[in-house]
Design a protein around this motif. Structure first.
Motif, PDB file in Angstrom:
ATOM      1  N   UNK A  61      17.547  58.782 -84.125  1.00 57.48           N
ATOM      2  CA  UNK A  61      18.221  57.988 -83.095  1.00 57.48           C
ATOM      3  C   UNK A  61      18.908  56.777 -83.728  1.00 57.48           C
ATOM      4  N   UNK A  62      18.239  56.110 -84.657  1.00 60.04           N
ATOM      5  CA  UNK A  62      18.866  54.973 -85.338  1.00 60.04           C
ATOM      6  C   UNK A  62      20.117  55.419 -86.103  1.00 60.04           C
ATOM      7  N   UNK A  63      20.045  56.572 -86.731  1.00 58.42           N
ATOM      8  CA  UNK A  63      21.207  57.093 -87.479  1.00 58.42           C
ATOM      9  C   UNK A  63      22.358  57.397 -86.520  1.00 58.42           C
ATOM     10  N   UNK A  64      22.036  57.997 -85.377  1.00 58.65           N
ATOM     11  CA  UNK A  64      23.079  58.262 -84.374  1.00 58.65           C
ATOM     12  C   UNK A  64      23.740  56.967 -83.929  1.00 58.65           C
ATOM     13  N   UNK A  65      22.940  55.949 -83.680  1.00 59.44           N
ATOM     14  CA  UNK A  65      23.486  54.657 -83.255  1.00 59.44           C
ATOM     15  C   UNK A  65      24.352  54.043 -84.355  1.00 59.44           C
ATOM     16  N   UNK A  66      23.901  54.142 -85.590  1.00 59.08           N
ATOM     17  CA  UNK A  66      24.678  53.594 -86.705  1.00 59.08           C
ATOM     18  C   UNK A  66      26.014  54.326 -86.835  1.00 59.08           C
TER      19      UNK A  66
END
Length: 99
Positions: A61-66
């Motif tokens: 999820x953090x990677x998607x947001x980044x």
């Protein structure tokens, strides 16, 4: 920033089929391993980091947001546990429905 979804040929979404992810990872790891390939070592390291990131719902999820241009969280605790659990439950339901 490397798009780990592209690297491991996965759809860019919060849920991923863990079996497909594992198969793609093992294939790429074999092809980029320094003992088996003339690829630079950083390529093998990148494949491993991509797999570690995408197999963990919070990191995914953090990677998607980044990738969407949002600043990364400074710690995994910044992604609320209930949100990470929601994506895990959605993933499990979708996996069951797709079999």
């Amino acid at each position: 920033m490397t798009d780990y979804f592209v690297l491991l040929e996965q759809p860019r979404q919060p849920w991923i089929d863990p079996e497909q992810l594992g198969e793609k990872y093992r294939d790429l790891a074999r092809k980029t391993h320094p003992d088996q390939s003339s690829e630079p070592v950083h390529r093998f390291t990148e494949v491993n980091q991509a797999y570690r990131t995408l197999r963990d719902p919070g990191l995914r999820l953090q990677h998607l947001l980044a990738l969407a241009g949002h600043p990364p969280a400074t710690s995994p605790a910044e992604v609320p546990a209930d949100l990470a659990n929601l994506f895990t439950r959605i993933s499990a339901a979708l996996t069951r429905n797709n079999r």
